[in-house]
Write an enzyme that holds these catalytic residues in place. Structure first.
Site, PDB file in Angstrom:
ATOM      1  N   GLU A 126      40.185  43.807  35.145  1.00  0.00           N
ATOM      2  CA  GLU A 126      40.930  44.852  35.843  1.00  0.00           C
ATOM      3  C   GLU A 126      40.231  46.202  35.720  1.00  0.00           C
ATOM      4  O   GLU A 126      39.749  46.558  34.644  1.00  0.00           O
ATOM      5  CB  GLU A 126      42.329  44.934  35.211  1.00  0.00           C
ATOM      6  CG  GLU A 126      43.319  45.792  35.955  1.00  0.00           C
ATOM      7  CD  GLU A 126      44.681  45.794  35.253  1.00  0.00           C
ATOM      8  OE1 GLU A 126      45.549  44.996  35.625  1.00  0.00           O
ATOM      9  OE2 GLU A 126      44.857  46.600  34.315  1.00  0.00           O
ATOM     10  N   TYR A 135      43.198  50.791  42.460  1.00  0.00           N
ATOM     11  CA  TYR A 135      43.359  49.685  41.508  1.00  0.00           C
ATOM     12  C   TYR A 135      42.604  48.480  42.040  1.00  0.00           C
ATOM     13  O   TYR A 135      42.712  48.143  43.222  1.00  0.00           O
ATOM     14  CB  TYR A 135      44.852  49.321  41.336  1.00  0.00           C
ATOM     15  CG  TYR A 135      45.041  48.053  40.533  1.00  0.00           C
ATOM     16  CD1 TYR A 135      45.246  48.117  39.157  1.00  0.00           C
ATOM     17  CD2 TYR A 135      44.984  46.797  41.141  1.00  0.00           C
ATOM     18  CE1 TYR A 135      45.381  46.954  38.410  1.00  0.00           C
ATOM     19  CE2 TYR A 135      45.119  45.636  40.398  1.00  0.00           C
ATOM     20  CZ  TYR A 135      45.315  45.720  39.041  1.00  0.00           C
ATOM     21  OH  TYR A 135      45.446  44.569  38.295  1.00  0.00           O
TER      22      TYR A 135
END
Lengths: 291, 383
Positions: free
Chosen positions: B189, B101
């Site tokens: 993101e 991530y």
């Protein structure tokens, strides 16, 4: 006494010739605020509401030393207007406009860390010391000299709270708005510190709202550093998560900034939290009689 | 503003953040063609703005050209959380070895950008931060200097990421930050950031939200027509949020509007909406627009107007209310009671303006508590 501003405070109005700037500056003068100069690039040498206008802040303070400034310039130019005020060392900057790009405010914030200037806003209603000086949009007739210091994240909601406080005969020392945008200048803590040191302020009213964790941080500070009674109210008890409630900063995200989290933190710190604007006054009265 | 994945990936590509090869398609035929153009072995990703797409069945893995067509047909007929699928991103499937991530958000408490990295990709970051907060590595970024390489390198070491990926991930993080910064991002993101079997590092998914206050200087951002009532309200400079109760609310200022909602709940009722005219709303037309927006909602059985005027004047606002009511009475389109409570500047004059209005639909109260009770009494409990 009061905090940050009083009857002697000399104020500059940046963006004085704009629609919002001229209207609000006129109101400030009507209240008795000493507006010593205005600034609008390109309009230097003119006059508005009897206030001389300059092209730059530096030029304005050369002829009219100032303690505070309020900026009404449109969002794209706010960053520069703030830096201009910081550069000449003005100690209080009020940013009334909303929707300043957050990126610009992040740059400003870095500069503020190395400065002792107090910045309210963006999206702040301003600051008022009752019967002395008003910088911003505060409805002057609501406030009367008294013993309550108000610090708020909202505008109109804090007027409503103050209205009840005044009508109950308590009155205010100073009331101010931190601003409703996602990133703002000073925190609750900075202002609590000032009220704690102000001999006239006997009780502090903290008006918070959902989003961010500034109330939680304030609660921690109150517990260890504030001896005066503090009472609070938090807006948005019934607001759903994930939705921006008017203020770009009022949003519950990823479990942060919820109503319950703020109330729990405040109550743990011994701060009673009112359910309604009117109840704030009752809590403030109780705090005054028992302290 | 939220961007669709395919839009976000265009900005990623321009900023040098590698993404899988992909084609955007708007019909099953176009999806079939894209399947062939990419040489099979693709995934179909419905392009929607709400989260939870995978769980809702919005991602498909066709094994043949025929399947690609059928699955696309199915996706185009789907609604995911009320959002219709209008575009599908057909993307080359990846041979995934690792999922990480990587994201950057504007942190309102620290007042600066915050980079987050985790060795556990694929999971929603909110979920991860609730379950395994230690699994998320955080870096505060000073916007004057930007993201510094060593900042992320240190965190990669601590997260136990194999050394051979450090430089690749660092380079992606720097470029991601630059894209976020240059485009007035509020969140960017990559979840998951993928390491493939042959050692490539790519953004398998992409999320990119832009700060609305910065949009004026971002000409490359897509222009979207206002679709939802929230968006139409925003074009009228009103902050509107649709809620599920039956008492409509109009107020001025975010805090005051939330307090009106809180009053209603306290009295056992529930708000149909949040509508903030803005703290400095000075014109009669603003409140007229507001009344129009709130009464579009068929669930509204009564409308509460709660004003505390600081800069503006109550009599100006009152005349806006009366004008709106007169217009609706003429069109015979007003069917719900309106309860107004005005406070602040020129409140008495404002109340006189309202008193002069003879509409049977208009009520006023001097105290906000009484106004709230009156609105509930007239509007009844939610059905």
């Amino acid at each position: 006494m009061s905090i940050l501003i009083n009857k002697d405070t000399r104020v500059i109005s940046q963006g004085i010739t704009g629609k919002l700037g001229s209207f609000a500056t006129g109101q400030m003068i009507e209240y008795g605020t000493k507006v010593v100069a205005g600034v609008t690039p390109g309009k230097g040498g003119t006059e508005l509401n009897g206030v001389p206008v300059y092209d730059t802040v530096r030029e304005a303070v050369k002829y009219h030393p100032a303690d505070a400034t309020i900026t009404f310039v449109p969002p794209p130019f706010v960053k520069e207007a703030i830096f201009e005020a910081l550069e000449v060392g003005i100690k209080l900057v009020v940013v009334a406009v909303e929707r300043m790009p957050v990126k610009d405010m992040m740059m400003v914030h870095q500069a503020l860390r190395q400065s002792d200037t107090v910045l309210l806003g963006p999206n702040s209603p301003g600051i008022i010391s009752a019967d002395e000086c008003s910088i911003g949009y505060f409805p002057g007739h609501v406030y009367r000299k008294g013993s309550v210091g108000i610090v708020s994240r909202s505008g109109t909601f804090s007027y409503q709270v103050a209205d009840y406080i005044t009508k109950a005969g308590l009155g205010e020392t100073t009331a101010l708005g931190l601003g409703g945008d996602p990133i703002t200048g000073v925190s609750f803590i900075d202002i609590l510190k000032l009220y704690e040191a102000d001999p006239e302020t006997k009780v502090i009213v903290l008006i918070g709202e959902i989003g961010r964790t500034s109330e939680e941080q304030a609660a921690e500070y109150i517990q260890s550093e504030v001896s005066k009674p503090v009472v609070a109210i938090i807006g948005g008890r019934t607001a759903p998560a994930g939705k921006t409630m008017g203020h770009a900063g009022a949003i519950i995200t990823g479990g942060r900034g919820s109503y319950d989290s703020k109330v729990n933190a405040l109550e743990k710190a011994g701060v009673p939290v009112a359910r309604t604007a009117k109840e704030v006054t009752n809590l403030a009265k109780q705090a005054l009689t028992s302290s | 503003m939220k961007l669709f994945e395919f839009e976000a990936k265009e900005f990623f590509k321009k900023g040098g953040v590698p993404v899988p090869e992909g084609i955007v398609a708007e019909t099953p035929q176009a999806v079939k063609k894209a399947y062939n153009d990419l040489g099979g072995n693709v995934i179909l990703k419905s392009q929607i703005l709400v989260g939870g797409r995978g769980k809702a069945g919005g991602i498909k893995f066709p094994k043949s050209e025929k399947e690609a067509y059928e699955m696309a047909d199915e996706l185009f007929k789907m609604k995911i959380k009320d959002e219709a699928v209008e575009k599908i991103l057909v993307e080359r499937a990846l041979d995934i070895k690792q999922e990480y991530y990587l994201g950057i958000i504007t942190d309102p408490d620290e007042s600066c950008p915050l980079l987050m990295f985790s060795a556990e990709g694929g999971m929603e970051i909110e979920e991860l931060s609730a379950q395994k907060p230690d699994a998320i590595k955080k870096v505060l970024i000073d916007p004057r200097y930007g993201l510094l390489g060593y900042q992320i390198q240190n965190e990669l070491k601590e997260a136990g990421i194999p050394k051979e990926f450090h430089n690749g991930i660092t380079s992606i993080a720097r470029r991601l930050y630059q894209t976020y910064w240059d485009k007035d991002g509020e969140l960017i993101e990559i979840n998951p950031l993928v390491v493939t079997a042959d050692g490539n590092i790519l953004a398998a998914d992409a999320k990119f939200n832009i700060d609305n206050s910065g949009l004026y200087r971002q000409p490359e951002m897509p222009k979207r027509p206002a679709k939802t009532v929230e968006e139409r309200a925003a074009e009228l400079t009103l902050s509107y949020v649709l809620l599920d109760g039956n008492i409509g609310i109009i107020s001025n200022g975010a805090g005051l509007t939330m307090s009106a909602m809180d009053y209603l709940r306290q009295e056992g009722s529930s708000p149909a909406n949040f509508l903030d005219l803005g703290g400095q709303a000075t014109q009669a037309v603003t409140i007229k627009n507001g009344i129009g927006i709130v009464l579009e909602n068929p669930r509204v059985t009564a409308l509460l107007i709660y004003i505390f005027a600081g800069g503006p004047r109550c009599d100006v606002i009152a005349s806006g209310i009366v004008e709106a009511i007169d217009e609706m009475e003429k069109e015979n389109s007003l069917h719900v009671p309106i309860v107004a409570t005005l406070h602040g500047r020129f409140a008495e004059e404002g109340m006189k303006v309202l008193s002069a209005c003879k509409s049977p639909h208009l009520y006023q109260e001097a105290e906000v508590e009484n106004a709230v009770r009156k609105a509930i009494e007239l509007g009844g409990k939610a059905k």
